[in-house]
Write an enzyme that holds these catalytic residues in place. Structure first.
Site, PDB file in Angstrom:
ATOM      1  N   TYR A   1      -5.772   0.813   0.975  1.00 21.39           N
ATOM      2  CA  TYR A   1      -6.207   0.112  -0.234  1.00 21.39           C
ATOM      3  C   TYR A   1      -4.990  -0.219  -1.084  1.00 21.39           C
ATOM      4  O   TYR A   1      -3.975   0.461  -1.017  1.00 21.39           O
ATOM      5  CB  TYR A   1      -7.207   0.968  -1.032  1.00 21.39           C
ATOM      6  CG  TYR A   1      -8.509   1.177  -0.308  1.00 21.39           C
ATOM      7  CD1 TYR A   1      -9.564   0.282  -0.447  1.00 21.39           C
ATOM      8  CD2 TYR A   1      -8.682   2.262   0.551  1.00 21.39           C
ATOM      9  CE1 TYR A   1     -10.769   0.464   0.234  1.00 21.39           C
ATOM     10  CE2 TYR A   1      -9.876   2.459   1.241  1.00 21.39           C
ATOM     11  CZ  TYR A   1     -10.913   1.546   1.080  1.00 21.39           C
ATOM     12  OH  TYR A   1     -12.086   1.718   1.752  1.00 21.39           O
TER      13      TYR A   1
ATOM     14  N   ASP B   1      -2.365   4.253  -6.481  1.00 22.22           N
ATOM     15  CA  ASP B   1      -1.653   3.928  -5.245  1.00 22.22           C
ATOM     16  C   ASP B   1      -0.545   4.928  -4.912  1.00 22.22           C
ATOM     17  O   ASP B   1       0.234   4.701  -3.985  1.00 22.22           O
ATOM     18  CB  ASP B   1      -1.065   2.512  -5.325  1.00 22.22           C
ATOM     19  CG  ASP B   1      -0.933   1.860  -3.959  1.00 22.22           C
ATOM     20  OD1 ASP B   1      -1.582   2.346  -3.011  1.00 22.22           O
ATOM     21  OD2 ASP B   1      -0.168   0.885  -3.825  1.00 22.22           O
TER      22      ASP B   1
ATOM     23  N   ASP C   1       0.865  -1.176   0.000  1.00 23.92           N
ATOM     24  CA  ASP C   1       0.000   0.000   0.000  1.00 23.92           C
ATOM     25  C   ASP C   1       0.907   1.233   0.000  1.00 23.92           C
ATOM     26  O   ASP C   1       1.239   1.783   1.048  1.00 23.92           O
ATOM     27  CB  ASP C   1      -0.913  -0.019   1.231  1.00 23.92           C
ATOM     28  CG  ASP C   1      -1.838   1.187   1.303  1.00 23.92           C
ATOM     29  OD1 ASP C   1      -1.962   1.901   0.288  1.00 23.92           O
ATOM     30  OD2 ASP C   1      -2.432   1.411   2.376  1.00 23.92           O
TER      31      ASP C   1
ATOM     32  N   SER D   1     -13.727 -16.204  10.556  1.00 22.05           N
ATOM     33  CA  SER D   1     -13.312 -17.046   9.434  1.00 22.05           C
ATOM     34  C   SER D   1     -14.478 -17.408   8.514  1.00 22.05           C
ATOM     35  O   SER D   1     -14.281 -17.635   7.317  1.00 22.05           O
ATOM     36  CB  SER D   1     -12.628 -18.317   9.936  1.00 22.05           C
ATOM     37  OG  SER D   1     -13.426 -18.962  10.919  1.00 22.05           O
TER      38      SER D   1
ATOM     39  N   ASN E   1     -12.704   8.141  -6.539  1.00 18.01           N
ATOM     40  CA  ASN E   1     -13.350   7.123  -5.701  1.00 18.01           C
ATOM     41  C   ASN E   1     -13.291   5.722  -6.305  1.00 18.01           C
ATOM     42  O   ASN E   1     -13.947   4.803  -5.812  1.00 18.01           O
ATOM     43  CB  ASN E   1     -14.797   7.506  -5.377  1.00 18.01           C
ATOM     44  CG  ASN E   1     -15.622   7.744  -6.630  1.00 18.01           C
ATOM     45  OD1 ASN E   1     -15.236   7.341  -7.722  1.00 18.01           O
ATOM     46  ND2 ASN E   1     -16.771   8.392  -6.475  1.00 18.01           N
TER      47      ASN E   1
END
Length: 510
Positions: free
Chosen positions: A125, A143, A119, A198, A164
């Protein structure tokens, strides 16, 4: 064994490691199997398994006809001159191998933080799929810019760039109106966030990994992805999955339904789940959630800690189960955190706990994948083996003890009632609060009406987690119930969806 190694991918040094292990231990394993001993005897002979003093002998397969002590002595004679017995088994961690240390560290870091390992701009993200990347939360579209990420309100209607990550940006040359304004303004975009365990992350071990007759190159193609996703498959989960289902069931995830309802919701999903998580441990990773009250769209948050508050590994699990008082305290703490981080207009849905007695009722007499060849290991044997080792994911329900199964279900019901009381009595500033039962019995009956069998709703290898089919059916039930009772949670259907498809296609995919 060498054929198995040939099936493994080169990624993560899996093939290299396999050949290394087979080279060291393979000759002894072959000698022992030729002597017609089972896997339990092989494991104890080569000292990968041990019986601690005063503890029962844990075995998966039927005990040999001779005494255990005699069988083990004979097996040890077969390999007594083997150099492999000089290797230390203490602290035998595959991550101690030099060429795996770095990869293991990456995986451990991603698990510990529940944040993407790759990241660049630190906006939570990533463009990388695994290690808590875009399989877990929407793929970043830039990024190198921490102000561009899925779920935010568009910056200046995304006239010049996609802020976005929903793939809608630029200006319509016909009228000069930004596409984001034209297609998304007033459409009530929103994201989906799962706070789970999980089951929510979709823990899954494919049966063909442990079934010799089914092993092939294709079987292990996904192994590197699974390992770097903690053996979870969030990209196929019921809440945030975005890939086409492999189960053959037509139902889609909650995220895909939200996206279909309004294409402006593209990529706005977060699966904040962790294996073993419970109401008591959520505070250790809830800060990995990404939502800015001033800059981002509202979100639908599903709180689904459905097992680990009652599922414990100990011989007597009851004392360690979460009490209603402790649950109330931790859930209120979680809700207060959400109220200080979610944008106004969000919604939070508390999911109850299931009655897990369906596990024993539907599986105990069936053969586990490890016992299907010789018809020698049922799920009852498998559960007993895990409980003996004290590594069962849920001793309370995965047990032949009916009283214990009943006690576990009673505590689960108490905890569900606590969640229901919180939902009906508490009010928050930035979100509406709802409660939904986890009615697995209803799902099972629906599945049977369509010709399915109850055991198909449970993961075959671990005999515990809901299968992909079950997760898709649960998502379908969730969607229908919300549509019927709380339609405001889902937002509007966007009438501009066809135009979005026409101009932006798949909006950059996932």
């Amino acid at each position: 064994m060498e054929r198995l190694c040939s099936y493994l991918p080169e990624k993560l040094f899996l093939k290299t490691t396999c050949y290394l292990v087979v080279g060291i231990f393979g000759p002894d394993i072959i000698k022992l199997l030729r002597a017609d001993v089972n896997a339990d005897v092989v494991c104890h002979t080569l000292e990968f398994c041990k019986q601690d003093p005063g503890q029962p002998l844990c075995h998966l397969y039927p005990l040999p006809k001779e005494t255990w002590k005699s069988t083990l002595e004979k097996a040890r004679q077969i390999v007594k001159k083997s150099p492999t017995l000089t290797y230390s088994r203490s602290g035998s961690d595959i991550c101690s191998l030099p060429f795996l240390a770095k990869i293991c560290q990456r995986i451990k870091s991603a698990i510990q933080n529940s944040l993407p390992f790759k990241d660049v701009d630190s906006d939570k993200y990533s463009v990388f799929p695994t290690l808590r990347g875009s399989h877990w939360r929407g793929r970043d579209c830039n990024d190198s810019n921490k102000m561009a990420y899925p779920g935010r309100r568009p910056d200046n209607w995304d006239t010049h760039q996609d802020s976005n990550c929903n793939g809608i940006w630029g200006v319509d040359p016909k009228d000069g109106i930004p596409y984001e304004k034209k297609f998304c303004e007033g459409s009530q975009p929103r994201g989906i966030i799962l706070l789970g365990d999980s089951a929510g992350a979709h823990f899954h071990i494919p049966p063909d990994w442990i079934t010799a007759s089914q092993m092939s190159l294709k079987s292990f193609f996904s192994l590197p992805t699974a390992l770097t996703n903690e053996l979870d498959w969030p990209q196929l989960s019921g809440a945030t999955g975005f890939l086409d289902s492999t189960s053959g069931v037509e139902e889609n995830s909650i995220y895909l339904r939200l996206r279909k309802r309004n294409h402006c919701n593209h990529r706005d999903y977060q699966n904040i789940s962790r294996n073993g998580a419970s109401s008591q441990s959520l505070e250790s990773f809830i800060e990995s959630l990404s939502r800015n009250q001033l800059l981002d769209q509202p979100a639908i948050v599903i709180y689904a800690m459905i097992g680990n508050d009652v599922c414990k590994r100990k011989i007597d699990p009851v004392p360690d189960m979460t009490t209603p008082e402790k649950l109330h305290s931790k859930v209120m703490q979680t809700l207060q955190y959400l109220d200080s981080h979610l944008p106004n207009g969000s919604h939070v849905i508390l999911y109850g706990l299931p009655d897990g007695t369906f596990l024993w009722d539907n599986l105990h007499s069936r053969y586990h994948p490890l016992g299907q060849l010789n018809k020698d290991v049922t799920y009852a044997h498998f559960y007993s083996f895990l409980n003996c080792l004290q590594v069962s994911p849920c001793h309370g329900w995965m047990s032949s003890n009916k009283t214990l199964r009943t006690l576990t279900s009673e505590r689960a019901e108490q905890l569900s009632n606590t969640l229901k009381k919180i939902a009906t009595s508490q009010k928050f500033t930035n979100f509406n609060l709802f409660y939904m039962d986890f009615d697995f019995q209803e799902i099972m009956e629906e599945w049977q009406r369509s010709g399915g069998q109850p055991w198909q709703l449970i993961e075959p290898v671990d005999g515990f987690h809901p299968s992909e089919v079950a997760l898709q059916l649960l998502a379908d039930r969730f969607w229908k119930k919300v549509q019927l009772q709380w339609p405001q949670v889902l937002g509007k259907e966007n009438p501009f969806n066809p135009q979005i498809e026409q101009v932006f296609g798949d909006q950059g995919g996932h």
